[in-house]
Design a protein around this motif. Sequence first.
Motif, PDB file in Angstrom:
ATOM      1  N   GLY A  46      25.076  30.602  55.596  1.00  0.00           N
ATOM      2  CA  GLY A  46      26.285  30.624  56.417  1.00  0.00           C
ATOM      3  C   GLY A  46      26.073  31.344  57.732  1.00  0.00           C
ATOM      4  O   GLY A  46      25.083  32.036  57.932  1.00  0.00           O
ATOM      5  N   GLN A  47      27.051  31.207  58.619  1.00  0.00           N
ATOM      6  CA  GLN A  47      26.994  31.854  59.929  1.00  0.00           C
ATOM      7  C   GLN A  47      28.248  32.676  60.180  1.00  0.00           C
ATOM      8  O   GLN A  47      29.071  32.256  60.964  1.00  0.00           O
ATOM      9  CB  GLN A  47      26.844  30.798  61.035  1.00  0.00           C
ATOM     10  N   PRO A  48      28.587  33.768  59.600  1.00  0.00           N
ATOM     11  CA  PRO A  48      27.830  34.549  58.615  1.00  0.00           C
ATOM     12  C   PRO A  48      28.119  34.165  57.164  1.00  0.00           C
ATOM     13  O   PRO A  48      27.337  34.479  56.284  1.00  0.00           O
ATOM     14  CB  PRO A  48      28.298  35.973  58.877  1.00  0.00           C
ATOM     15  N   VAL A  49      29.261  33.481  56.883  1.00  0.00           N
ATOM     16  CA  VAL A  49      29.558  33.095  55.492  1.00  0.00           C
ATOM     17  C   VAL A  49      29.704  31.579  55.403  1.00  0.00           C
ATOM     18  O   VAL A  49      30.006  30.905  56.381  1.00  0.00           O
ATOM     19  CB  VAL A  49      30.849  33.774  54.960  1.00  0.00           C
ATOM     20  N   LEU A  50      29.495  31.064  54.195  1.00  0.00           N
ATOM     21  CA  LEU A  50      29.695  29.642  53.940  1.00  0.00           C
ATOM     22  C   LEU A  50      31.178  29.394  53.714  1.00  0.00           C
ATOM     23  O   LEU A  50      31.805  30.045  52.882  1.00  0.00           O
ATOM     24  CB  LEU A  50      28.902  29.195  52.710  1.00  0.00           C
ATOM     25  N   GLU A  51      31.745  28.462  54.446  1.00  0.00           N
ATOM     26  CA  GLU A  51      33.184  28.177  54.366  1.00  0.00           C
ATOM     27  C   GLU A  51      33.573  27.490  53.063  1.00  0.00           C
ATOM     28  O   GLU A  51      34.641  27.700  52.531  1.00  0.00           O
ATOM     29  CB  GLU A  51      33.613  27.292  55.543  1.00  0.00           C
ATOM     30  N   ASN A  52      32.691  26.631  52.534  1.00  0.00           N
ATOM     31  CA  ASN A  52      33.053  25.811  51.388  1.00  0.00           C
ATOM     32  C   ASN A  52      32.460  26.318  50.071  1.00  0.00           C
ATOM     33  O   ASN A  52      32.335  25.567  49.124  1.00  0.00           O
ATOM     34  CB  ASN A  52      32.599  24.368  51.632  1.00  0.00           C
ATOM     35  N   ALA A  53      32.096  27.584  50.003  1.00  0.00           N
ATOM     36  CA  ALA A  53      31.481  28.132  48.788  1.00  0.00           C
ATOM     37  C   ALA A  53      32.320  29.284  48.239  1.00  0.00           C
ATOM     38  O   ALA A  53      32.879  30.070  48.987  1.00  0.00           O
ATOM     39  CB  ALA A  53      30.069  28.613  49.085  1.00  0.00           C
ATOM     40  N   LYS A  54      32.414  29.337  46.897  1.00  0.00           N
ATOM     41  CA  LYS A  54      33.129  30.415  46.205  1.00  0.00           C
ATOM     42  C   LYS A  54      32.361  30.785  44.951  1.00  0.00           C
ATOM     43  O   LYS A  54      31.680  29.950  44.367  1.00  0.00           O
ATOM     44  CB  LYS A  54      34.517  29.953  45.772  1.00  0.00           C
ATOM     45  N   VAL A  55      32.506  32.017  44.543  1.00  0.00           N
ATOM     46  CA  VAL A  55      31.934  32.477  43.282  1.00  0.00           C
ATOM     47  C   VAL A  55      33.080  33.002  42.443  1.00  0.00           C
ATOM     48  O   VAL A  55      33.843  33.855  42.884  1.00  0.00           O
ATOM     49  CB  VAL A  55      30.869  33.576  43.515  1.00  0.00           C
ATOM     50  N   LYS A  56      33.213  32.472  41.224  1.00  0.00           N
ATOM     51  CA  LYS A  56      34.259  32.923  40.315  1.00  0.00           C
ATOM     52  C   LYS A  56      33.644  33.871  39.297  1.00  0.00           C
ATOM     53  O   LYS A  56      32.566  33.615  38.762  1.00  0.00           O
ATOM     54  CB  LYS A  56      34.907  31.737  39.616  1.00  0.00           C
ATOM     55  N   ALA A  57      34.362  34.972  39.042  1.00  0.00           N
ATOM     56  CA  ALA A  57      33.854  35.998  38.136  1.00  0.00           C
ATOM     57  C   ALA A  57      35.000  36.576  37.317  1.00  0.00           C
ATOM     58  O   ALA A  57      36.163  36.487  37.705  1.00  0.00           O
ATOM     59  CB  ALA A  57      33.168  37.105  38.922  1.00  0.00           C
ATOM     60  N   THR A  58      34.653  37.157  36.176  1.00  0.00           N
ATOM     61  CA  THR A  58      35.613  37.814  35.306  1.00  0.00           C
ATOM     62  C   THR A  58      35.335  39.309  35.306  1.00  0.00           C
ATOM     63  O   THR A  58      34.186  39.729  35.201  1.00  0.00           O
ATOM     64  CB  THR A  58      35.488  37.286  33.865  1.00  0.00           C
ATOM     65  N   VAL A  59      36.394  40.110  35.418  1.00  0.00           N
ATOM     66  CA  VAL A  59      36.252  41.565  35.389  1.00  0.00           C
ATOM     67  C   VAL A  59      36.089  41.996  33.934  1.00  0.00           C
ATOM     68  O   VAL A  59      36.943  41.724  33.089  1.00  0.00           O
ATOM     69  CB  VAL A  59      37.480  42.254  36.016  1.00  0.00           C
ATOM     70  N   LEU A  60      34.968  42.641  33.626  1.00  0.00           N
ATOM     71  CA  LEU A  60      34.714  43.105  32.262  1.00  0.00           C
ATOM     72  C   LEU A  60      35.278  44.498  32.026  1.00  0.00           C
ATOM     73  O   LEU A  60      35.952  44.730  31.025  1.00  0.00           O
ATOM     74  CB  LEU A  60      33.213  43.095  31.967  1.00  0.00           C
ATOM     75  N   LYS A  61      34.964  45.433  32.933  1.00  0.00           N
ATOM     76  CA  LYS A  61      35.472  46.799  32.767  1.00  0.00           C
ATOM     77  C   LYS A  61      35.355  47.575  34.062  1.00  0.00           C
ATOM     78  O   LYS A  61      34.665  47.169  34.990  1.00  0.00           O
ATOM     79  CB  LYS A  61      34.726  47.530  31.652  1.00  0.00           C
ATOM     80  N   HIS A  62      36.055  48.692  34.093  1.00  0.00           N
ATOM     81  CA  HIS A  62      35.962  49.655  35.189  1.00  0.00           C
ATOM     82  C   HIS A  62      35.335  50.920  34.617  1.00  0.00           C
ATOM     83  O   HIS A  62      35.468  51.213  33.437  1.00  0.00           O
ATOM     84  CB  HIS A  62      37.342  50.001  35.749  1.00  0.00           C
ATOM     85  N   GLY A  63      34.672  51.678  35.467  1.00  0.00           N
ATOM     86  CA  GLY A  63      34.067  52.914  34.981  1.00  0.00           C
ATOM     87  C   GLY A  63      33.603  53.785  36.128  1.00  0.00           C
ATOM     88  O   GLY A  63      33.875  53.514  37.296  1.00  0.00           O
ATOM     89  N   LYS A  64      32.907  54.862  35.758  1.00  0.00           N
ATOM     90  CA  LYS A  64      32.334  55.772  36.740  1.00  0.00           C
ATOM     91  C   LYS A  64      30.835  55.851  36.492  1.00  0.00           C
ATOM     92  O   LYS A  64      30.385  55.862  35.354  1.00  0.00           O
ATOM     93  CB  LYS A  64      32.929  57.170  36.589  1.00  0.00           C
ATOM     94  N   GLY A  65      30.077  55.922  37.569  1.00  0.00           N
ATOM     95  CA  GLY A  65      28.622  55.993  37.479  1.00  0.00           C
ATOM     96  C   GLY A  65      28.145  57.374  37.059  1.00  0.00           C
ATOM     97  O   GLY A  65      28.927  58.284  36.796  1.00  0.00           O
ATOM     98  N   LYS A  66      26.838  57.513  37.034  1.00  0.00           N
ATOM     99  CA  LYS A  66      26.210  58.775  36.684  1.00  0.00           C
ATOM    100  C   LYS A  66      26.526  59.827  37.740  1.00  0.00           C
ATOM    101  O   LYS A  66      26.646  59.519  38.923  1.00  0.00           O
ATOM    102  CB  LYS A  66      24.702  58.534  36.613  1.00  0.00           C
ATOM    103  N   LYS A  67      26.675  61.068  37.324  1.00  0.00           N
ATOM    104  CA  LYS A  67      27.018  62.143  38.254  1.00  0.00           C
ATOM    105  C   LYS A  67      25.833  62.484  39.147  1.00  0.00           C
ATOM    106  O   LYS A  67      24.705  62.587  38.694  1.00  0.00           O
ATOM    107  CB  LYS A  67      27.444  63.394  37.490  1.00  0.00           C
TER     108      LYS A  67
END
Length: 104
Positions: free
Chosen positions: A50-71
């Motif tokens: 894309g220039q910078p993004v592709l207009e006709n492209a999408k990615v579908k995803a499912t949210v599994l979980k939220h969390g916090k990383g390592k300290k």
Amino acid sequence: MYAIIETGGKQYRVSEGDVIRVEKLSAQEGEMIELDQVLAVSDGEKFMVGQPVLENAKVKATVLKHGKGKKIIVFKYKPKKNYRRKKGHRQPYTEIKIEKIEVS
């Protein structure tokens, strides 16, 4: 087939079925989200950028979980001045599973 997406100021190379951790998103667990900041897509033989993004492209995803990383520890000091500050930080993240890469 893979795609290069941008979310949270970072870029990720993803394929269908991948589970990745991204910067925290405002979506509930189990919710389907659509990532439209697709920078490039490849299906094995052709590569679209894309220039910078592709207009006709999408990615579908499912949210599994939220969390916090390592300290991580943030430690500041000044030598010979008796100045010391110790702070911890845990970066919040969202774990998502890539369901489908769509290019029309």
